[in-house]
Write a protein that holds these residues in place. Structure first.
Motif, PDB file in Angstrom:
ATOM      1  N   ARG A  39      -1.866   4.964   3.415  1.00  0.00           N
ATOM      2  CA  ARG A  39      -1.310   3.792   2.806  1.00  0.00           C
ATOM      3  C   ARG A  39      -2.137   3.665   1.496  1.00  0.00           C
ATOM      4  O   ARG A  39      -3.437   3.648   1.464  1.00  0.00           O
ATOM      5  CB  ARG A  39      -0.942   2.783   3.359  1.00  0.00           C
ATOM      6  CG  ARG A  39      -2.143   1.851   3.928  1.00  0.00           C
ATOM      7  CD  ARG A  39      -1.464   0.477   4.657  1.00  0.00           C
ATOM      8  NE  ARG A  39      -2.551  -0.099   5.293  1.00  0.00           N
ATOM      9  CZ  ARG A  39      -3.156  -0.819   4.655  1.00  0.00           C
ATOM     10  NH1 ARG A  39      -3.196  -1.181   3.386  1.00  0.00           N
ATOM     11  NH2 ARG A  39      -4.491  -1.627   5.533  1.00  0.00           N
ATOM     12  N   HIS A  40      -1.439   3.491   0.463  1.00  0.00           N
ATOM     13  CA  HIS A  40      -2.147   3.485  -0.769  1.00  0.00           C
ATOM     14  C   HIS A  40      -2.539   1.678  -1.263  1.00  0.00           C
ATOM     15  O   HIS A  40      -3.330   1.112  -1.729  1.00  0.00           O
ATOM     16  CB  HIS A  40      -1.360   3.740  -2.093  1.00  0.00           C
ATOM     17  CG  HIS A  40      -1.478   5.346  -2.077  1.00  0.00           C
ATOM     18  ND1 HIS A  40      -2.139   6.166  -2.726  1.00  0.00           N
ATOM     19  CD2 HIS A  40      -0.595   6.052  -1.500  1.00  0.00           C
ATOM     20  CE1 HIS A  40      -1.905   7.308  -2.630  1.00  0.00           C
ATOM     21  NE2 HIS A  40      -0.962   7.317  -1.703  1.00  0.00           N
ATOM     22  N   ASN A  41      -1.566   0.957  -0.480  1.00  0.00           N
ATOM     23  CA  ASN A  41      -1.958  -0.441  -0.547  1.00  0.00           C
ATOM     24  C   ASN A  41      -1.006  -1.243   0.332  1.00  0.00           C
ATOM     25  O   ASN A  41      -0.158  -0.592   1.273  1.00  0.00           O
ATOM     26  CB  ASN A  41      -1.351  -0.886  -1.985  1.00  0.00           C
ATOM     27  CG  ASN A  41      -0.099  -0.190  -2.374  1.00  0.00           C
ATOM     28  OD1 ASN A  41       0.804   0.046  -1.481  1.00  0.00           O
ATOM     29  ND2 ASN A  41       0.486  -0.175  -3.682  1.00  0.00           N
ATOM     30  N   ASP A  42      -1.177  -2.501   0.416  1.00  0.00           N
ATOM     31  CA  ASP A  42      -0.556  -3.218   1.225  1.00  0.00           C
ATOM     32  C   ASP A  42       1.144  -3.364   0.909  1.00  0.00           C
ATOM     33  O   ASP A  42       1.137  -3.545  -0.436  1.00  0.00           O
ATOM     34  CB  ASP A  42      -1.004  -4.633   1.560  1.00  0.00           C
ATOM     35  CG  ASP A  42      -2.254  -4.640   2.330  1.00  0.00           C
ATOM     36  OD1 ASP A  42      -2.403  -3.747   3.079  1.00  0.00           O
ATOM     37  OD2 ASP A  42      -3.357  -5.686   2.073  1.00  0.00           O
ATOM     38  N   ILE A  43       2.138  -3.556   1.604  1.00  0.00           N
ATOM     39  CA  ILE A  43       3.464  -3.885   1.151  1.00  0.00           C
ATOM     40  C   ILE A  43       3.827  -5.288   1.926  1.00  0.00           C
ATOM     41  O   ILE A  43       3.321  -5.705   3.016  1.00  0.00           O
ATOM     42  CB  ILE A  43       4.309  -2.811   1.332  1.00  0.00           C
ATOM     43  CG1 ILE A  43       4.300  -2.462   2.916  1.00  0.00           C
ATOM     44  CG2 ILE A  43       3.915  -1.687   0.595  1.00  0.00           C
ATOM     45  CD1 ILE A  43       5.551  -1.257   3.207  1.00  0.00           C
ATOM     46  N   LEU A  44       4.876  -5.778   1.348  1.00  0.00           N
ATOM     47  CA  LEU A  44       5.358  -7.142   2.053  1.00  0.00           C
ATOM     48  C   LEU A  44       6.318  -6.897   3.236  1.00  0.00           C
ATOM     49  O   LEU A  44       6.667  -5.824   3.348  1.00  0.00           O
ATOM     50  CB  LEU A  44       6.292  -8.055   0.890  1.00  0.00           C
ATOM     51  CG  LEU A  44       5.263  -8.494  -0.315  1.00  0.00           C
ATOM     52  CD1 LEU A  44       6.207  -9.095  -1.234  1.00  0.00           C
ATOM     53  CD2 LEU A  44       4.123  -9.330   0.037  1.00  0.00           C
ATOM     54  N   PRO A  45       6.467  -7.546   4.148  1.00  0.00           N
ATOM     55  CA  PRO A  45       7.212  -7.435   5.061  1.00  0.00           C
ATOM     56  C   PRO A  45       8.727  -7.296   4.664  1.00  0.00           C
ATOM     57  O   PRO A  45       9.384  -7.675   3.899  1.00  0.00           O
ATOM     58  CB  PRO A  45       7.400  -8.887   6.129  1.00  0.00           C
ATOM     59  CG  PRO A  45       5.933  -9.350   5.612  1.00  0.00           C
ATOM     60  CD  PRO A  45       5.636  -8.974   4.250  1.00  0.00           C
ATOM     61  N   GLY A  46       9.268  -6.123   5.326  1.00  0.00           N
ATOM     62  CA  GLY A  46      10.535  -5.611   4.828  1.00  0.00           C
ATOM     63  C   GLY A  46      10.664  -4.572   3.707  1.00  0.00           C
ATOM     64  O   GLY A  46      11.700  -3.833   3.642  1.00  0.00           O
ATOM     65  N   GLN A  47       9.393  -4.481   3.256  1.00  0.00           N
ATOM     66  CA  GLN A  47       9.382  -3.487   2.199  1.00  0.00           C
ATOM     67  C   GLN A  47       9.024  -2.223   2.511  1.00  0.00           C
ATOM     68  O   GLN A  47       8.627  -2.092   4.090  1.00  0.00           O
ATOM     69  CB  GLN A  47       8.391  -3.599   1.288  1.00  0.00           C
ATOM     70  CG  GLN A  47       8.673  -4.650   0.065  1.00  0.00           C
ATOM     71  CD  GLN A  47       7.293  -4.965  -0.945  1.00  0.00           C
ATOM     72  OE1 GLN A  47       6.473  -4.835  -0.483  1.00  0.00           O
ATOM     73  NE2 GLN A  47       8.154  -5.167  -2.113  1.00  0.00           N
ATOM     74  N   LYS A  48       9.720  -0.916   2.006  1.00  0.00           N
ATOM     75  CA  LYS A  48       9.351   0.419   2.469  1.00  0.00           C
ATOM     76  C   LYS A  48       8.344   1.000   1.240  1.00  0.00           C
ATOM     77  O   LYS A  48       8.757   0.801   0.017  1.00  0.00           O
ATOM     78  CB  LYS A  48      10.435   1.148   2.755  1.00  0.00           C
ATOM     79  CG  LYS A  48      11.353   0.738   3.859  1.00  0.00           C
ATOM     80  CD  LYS A  48      12.611   1.366   3.920  1.00  0.00           C
ATOM     81  CE  LYS A  48      13.492   0.855   5.519  1.00  0.00           C
ATOM     82  NZ  LYS A  48      14.653   1.508   5.509  1.00  0.00           N
ATOM     83  N   MET A  49       7.639   2.113   1.783  1.00  0.00           N
ATOM     84  CA  MET A  49       7.075   2.878   0.616  1.00  0.00           C
ATOM     85  C   MET A  49       7.908   4.118   0.186  1.00  0.00           C
ATOM     86  O   MET A  49       8.201   4.809   1.125  1.00  0.00           O
ATOM     87  CB  MET A  49       5.668   3.429   1.281  1.00  0.00           C
ATOM     88  CG  MET A  49       4.845   3.867   0.308  1.00  0.00           C
ATOM     89  SD  MET A  49       4.187   2.850  -0.748  1.00  0.00           S
ATOM     90  CE  MET A  49       3.122   3.824  -1.957  1.00  0.00           C
ATOM     91  N   ASN A  50       8.358   4.118  -0.895  1.00  0.00           N
ATOM     92  CA  ASN A  50       9.368   5.098  -1.313  1.00  0.00           C
ATOM     93  C   ASN A  50       8.734   5.962  -2.479  1.00  0.00           C
ATOM     94  O   ASN A  50       7.939   5.555  -3.127  1.00  0.00           O
ATOM     95  CB  ASN A  50      10.514   4.292  -2.053  1.00  0.00           C
ATOM     96  CG  ASN A  50      11.239   3.454  -0.991  1.00  0.00           C
ATOM     97  OD1 ASN A  50      11.430   4.016   0.252  1.00  0.00           O
ATOM     98  ND2 ASN A  50      11.818   2.301  -1.566  1.00  0.00           N
ATOM     99  N   LYS A  51       9.322   7.047  -2.539  1.00  0.00           N
ATOM    100  CA  LYS A  51       8.693   8.263  -3.509  1.00  0.00           C
ATOM    101  C   LYS A  51       9.818   8.920  -4.177  1.00  0.00           C
ATOM    102  O   LYS A  51      10.799   8.960  -3.651  1.00  0.00           O
ATOM    103  CB  LYS A  51       7.852   9.011  -2.985  1.00  0.00           C
ATOM    104  CG  LYS A  51       8.197   9.855  -1.868  1.00  0.00           C
ATOM    105  CD  LYS A  51       7.109  10.888  -1.228  1.00  0.00           C
ATOM    106  CE  LYS A  51       7.729  11.687  -0.327  1.00  0.00           C
ATOM    107  NZ  LYS A  51       6.516  12.678   0.170  1.00  0.00           N
ATOM    108  N   ASP A  52       9.725   9.375  -5.311  1.00  0.00           N
ATOM    109  CA  ASP A  52      10.347  10.152  -6.124  1.00  0.00           C
ATOM    110  C   ASP A  52      11.616   9.791  -6.350  1.00  0.00           C
ATOM    111  O   ASP A  52      12.429  10.423  -6.291  1.00  0.00           O
ATOM    112  CB  ASP A  52      10.568  11.620  -5.463  1.00  0.00           C
ATOM    113  CG  ASP A  52       9.132  12.457  -5.154  1.00  0.00           C
ATOM    114  OD1 ASP A  52       8.846  13.166  -4.463  1.00  0.00           O
ATOM    115  OD2 ASP A  52       8.316  12.075  -6.185  1.00  0.00           O
TER     116      ASP A  52
END
Length: 193
Positions: free
Chosen positions: A58-71
């Motif tokens: 993972r590149h960083n922390d995300i908040l609860p409920g967030q997803k790591m999206n790309k492109d």
């Protein structure tokens, strides 16, 4: 056969940082596993155009409920899983998503059997948590350079990264052509920018 788990923010947050993932990959002989085990496994199950192997991070922390999206792009479909990792319970869970048109990975019986066999091989070699699966990006995929700025994950294609105005690449020959015949010395990759 393996169970597919839903996305979990906690599972994503438990992934190592990119630096820690790289260090673990090197420590545990990840390159040897890729070379010695993966080609056979992917081809035996005919998954070489369905999945790729991903180094989980993972590149960083995300908040609860967030997803790591790309492109993300114009005319985006609903986000689809693009990278999956194995949970501590041995399930396959999405960790990153893609907004893209076109083929979506189907996780049917054959794909689940393959994922279960990969999990067994990872477990045998102590590599659970190092590798997961990613959606096969296509025969024309040239790679990607990921850069994180604060909480944004930026993906650059090689032609974007190695083109003006960012960086210009070239090749310079260091041959000694004062004699005939002459050796060609070495080629030096040059960059500016």
């Amino acid at each position: 056969m393996i169970t597919i788990a839903p996305y979990s923010w906690e599972h994503f947050q438990a992934l190592p940082s990119l630096d820690a993932a790289r260090d673990r990959f090197l420590e545990l002989g990840g390159a040897k596993f890729v070379k010695d085990d993966c080609l056979d496994l992917f081809t035996r199950y005919e998954m070489q155009r369905t999945f790729g192997l991903a180094m989980l991070h993972r590149h960083n922390d995300i908040l609860p409920g967030q997803k790591m999206n790309k492109d993300p792009g114009a005319g985006m479909d609903e986000p689809q899983p693009a990278i999956w990792g194995y949970t501590p319970a041995g399930e396959l869970a999405p960790t990153e998503f893609s907004y893209a048109k076109g083929h979506k990975v189907q996780l049917g019986g054959k794909e689940r059997e393959f994922a279960a066999e990969l999990l067994r091989k990872l477990d045998e070699r102590g590599l659970i948590g190092v590798f997961g699966l990613c959606a096969y990006p296509g025969d024309d995929f040239e790679g990607r350079c990921e850069i994180t700025q604060n909480s944004a994950n930026i993906n650059l294609k090689p032609q974007d990264f190695f083109s003006p105005p960012l960086i210009t690449r070239g090749c310079r020959c260091t041959c000694d052509n004062r004699t005939t015949p002459h050796g060609h010395g070495t080629h030096v990759i040059t960059q500016s920018g």
